[in-house]
Scaffold this motif. Structure first.
Motif: not given
Lengths: 90, 366, 264
Positions: B344-351, B27-37, B110-116
């Protein structure tokens, strides 16, 4: 042992003609059925491996076999009772 | 017997993998999956496994595929940008029929976007992200319990069908802490081994060839080029390519029924929520709050291959509502399989969608 | 096994390489070294990326992985860490190793994982038709450097040495005996061994650079390689190092901590 070039493998690069210390490999002149000009052997019995491989139990010089990119050069056992005609040089 | 724990989703994911016999993590560290590694780095060396932190995600997935050919159950975990980097080698795993598990804790792109922040924006990427025609398997957990169970199950699916299998989690599930009942053992379906002397890429009726583990004298040549049943490259023969790609896709798509895993609530409903992952939690609350037999729910645990037949279980459906943390990816897939309108009922932004918000939309269709 | 040629997949021969391509020579030398080690095919794995060089494992009877472009070393890392008892040899080329796979290469040297990496450096991308690579010499013509290469090339052996590999050497396809010995030394050394084999590509490189056939290219390599001892002597004496020549021989042999080494 007898030195042979496997005509089904040889692509005619002539690298063997460059490295043989005895110049046994000579550039060929006639293309074979695949259009490849396979080098010809000049008195291959001079090859150290033909004479001494059996005695030493290992490949001696072997540079032609190693450099041959197409794995076309090898030594085979000679048939002692070969029906081929013997040509005596005058 | 089970024991109770209070775990984070990523820890449950790692523990589920270990319970399923995973013994290699690249693996390689990346938020928000790092705790698995991190958890794998702590645990694997203690139980005879291998953890390696590679130089990037390209190398992570490559090492996982290499490890898998030694017969080791292997996995990696990543998110957003890292997942994009893995695409080429995922295609290689599909082409070479290498079982492996890829955890994607989805974050906003897309891209780096919202890491958390959470997202479900990679649902189509996991299905179609690598070039060429292919099929894969993807599961989507909706709780910490399922992070454990579905990760373990992903290994069985990967080994059974010899295809990369994705655990499509999201940041909410991965970072949430929840009560989990940890079983003593999990079901393990072993990889079927290649019989000695059999052609390494010749498949039986199910389309899945036996696995020629390295180091057992099979002398198998594995290539990402189009190959024949011996495994030898044959990249210009149209027939060989056609047969191979149809088999690779067919072995997964034709097994849709046997690997289907979904939950149906109120099968006679007229307004039906279709959900997976964390939005399924909002849907569950909505259906409970509305307490109306005309409102039902289909929750997918296996998302790919898409269980089209599950939609048809709702004979009275007038509309399918698909709340997702994206602009309607699985909604589009659902619409391909039914004549009933899919909204579709889209929800963006993380909530997450709130149950009140979903209830209001459902009311509008009653 | 008695003869290194028994390691070849006879049913796949002849291979796809062009007339006079040096890759076949490097395969001979590597297999000869592997054979001299007394290894068995079932305990040996060949791994490669993409390119002419990377077709090599397909011609060998062992288990083999022909992977994606530049990624051979990370695939090999996975195999080796799970099964340290397997002997893992990586075939790669200059484009595969130094361009797209450059990061994996230096990190494998840093980790010093117990692999033997044999790089067939032909100065260009052969499989795609002779484009410039990170190893194309200054001024050389390729299809993407039609007015002469204006980027300085990588010195792969020095790069591997600096990055921490335990064994590094460079020879050419002319030096078949030395190359075989170097590969064998690499196979014997725990940790990462890197053998750079300079090879001729008459099709993609030679004919655009006034070296019309394989023989001329091999002669050029013979005449432009300088033995390491002499090279170091020149350096020590402060003599100018000829720009068109390159050192051949052993760059380093050491015992940094290594990964994936089988337990005795």
């Amino acid at each position: 042992m007898k030195l042979i070039i496997d005509e089904t493998r040889c692509k005619g690069c002539n690298l063997c003609t460059l490295v043989c210390p005895y110049k046994i490999f000579q550039e060929g002149t006639k293309p074979n059925h695949k259009g490849v000009v396979v080098p010809v052997l000049d008195r291959p019995e001079r090859c150290t491996n033909c004479r001494l491989q059996k005695l030493y139990g290992r490949v001696l010089c072997g540079v032609c076999q190693m450099i041959c990119p197409d794995q076309a050069i090898t030594w085979v056992d000679e048939d002692p009772y070969s029906p081929e005609k013997v040509v005596v040089e005058e | 017997m089970t024991r109770l724990e209070f775990w984070q989703g990523n820890i449950a994911c790692a523990e589920g993998a270990l319970a399923a016999g995973c013994r290699f993590f690249g693996g390689y560290p990346i938020t928000p999956s790092t705790e698995v590694a991190e958890h794998m780095a702590r645990r694997l060396p203690k139980i005879g496994g291998v953890f390696v932190q590679m130089e990037d995600e390209l190398a992570s997935i490559a090492s996982v595929i290499g490890a898998s050919w030694t017969g080791t159950r292997s996995m990696t975990a990543t998110s957003g940008p890292g997942f994009s980097l893995m695409m080429e080698n995922i295609g290689y795993a599909i082409m070479t029929e290498t079982p492996c598990v890829i955890v994607n804790v989805q974050r906003g792109g897309p891209s780096t976007g919202q890491p958390t922040r959470a997202s479900q924006g990679d649902m189509m990427q996991c299905r179609f992200g690598s070039h060429g025609d292919s099929s894969i398997i993807a599961v989507s957990p909706a709780s910490v319990q399922e992070m454990y169970e579905l990760t373990a199950k992903a290994f069985n699916l990967a080994d059974r069908y010899r295809v990369p299998t994705f655990v499509m989690a999201d940041e909410i599930i991965a970072h949430m802490r929840e009560r989990i009942e940890v079983p003593d053992t999990v079901e393990i379906v072993e990889r079927r081994q290649l019989e000695k002397g059999a052609l390494p890429f010749a498949a039986g009726e199910d389309g899945v060839p036996g696995f020629p583990t390295f180091g057992q004298g099979h002398g198998v040549h594995v290539t990402g080029l189009t190959h024949d049943e011996r495994g030898y490259p044959s990249s210009t023969d149209p027939g060989v390519h056609d047969r191979l790609v149809r088999r690779l896709v067919g072995k997964v798509e034709e097994a849709r029924h046997e690997m289907a895993d979904y939950e149906v609530t109120n099968p006679d409903a007229e307004v039906v929520f279709v959900s997976y992952g964390s939005p399924a939690r909002s849907v569950k609350q909505t259906v409970r709050d509305m307490d109306d037999e005309r409102v039902g729910s289909l929750r997918l645990r296996v998302v790919w291959p898409f269980p089209d037949f599950a939609l048809h279980e709702f004979k009275n459906a007038r509309v399918f509502l698909v709340p997702e943390l994206n602009l309607g990816q699985i909604a589009r897939e659902a619409a391909r399989h039914t004549a009933v309108p899919v909204v579709p009922i889209p929800e963006l932004g993380g909530e997450l969608h709130t149950p009140a918000q979903l209830a209001e939309i459902a009311e509008g269709y009653l | 096994m008695k003869d290194f040629r028994e390691w070849l997949r006879e049913d796949r021969m002849p291979h796809i390489y062009c007339t006079g391509c040096g890759n076949g020579t490097v395969i001979n030398c590597t297999l000869n070294a592997v054979n001299q080690m007394g290894w068995e095919p079932e305990n040996t794995v060949f791994i490669s990326g993409i390119g002419c060089s990377s077709r090599a494992p397909g011609y060998i009877i062992t288990d083999s992985l022909h992977t994606t472009h530049g990624r051979a070393i990370p695939f090999a890392t996975g195999v080796k860490l799970c099964r340290p008892d397997l002997h893992v040899v990586v075939f790669t080329g200059d484009g595969d190793l130094a361009a797209i796979g450059g990061n994996h290469f230096i990190h494998a040297c840093r980790r010093n994982i117990d692999l033997t990496v044999v790089c067939m450096n032909n100065y260009i991308y052969g499989m795609t038709g002779g484009q410039g690579s990170p190893c194309t010499p200054l001024g050389a013509i390729s299809t993407t450097t039609p007015y002469g290469c204006d980027e300085a090339p990588f010195d792969l052996a020095s790069l591997a040495t600096a990055a921490g590999a335990n064994y590094v050497s460079r020879w050419t396809s002319y030096h078949v005996k030395e190359l075989t010995r170097a590969v064998k030394a690499g196979l014997e050394t725990p940790g990462l061994s890197f053998i750079e084999a300079m090879v001729q590509c008459p099709t993609g490189y030679g004919r655009r650079n006034k070296l019309r056939d394989a023989r001329l290219m091999v002669q050029w390599m013979r005449d432009h390689s300088v033995l390491m001892k002499k090279w170091k002597q020149m350096e020590a004496e402060g003599r100018p190092l000829p720009e068109d020549k390159f050192p051949v021989g052993e760059f380093v042999r050491r015992h940094r901590p290594a990964m994936g080494v089988p337990e005795e």
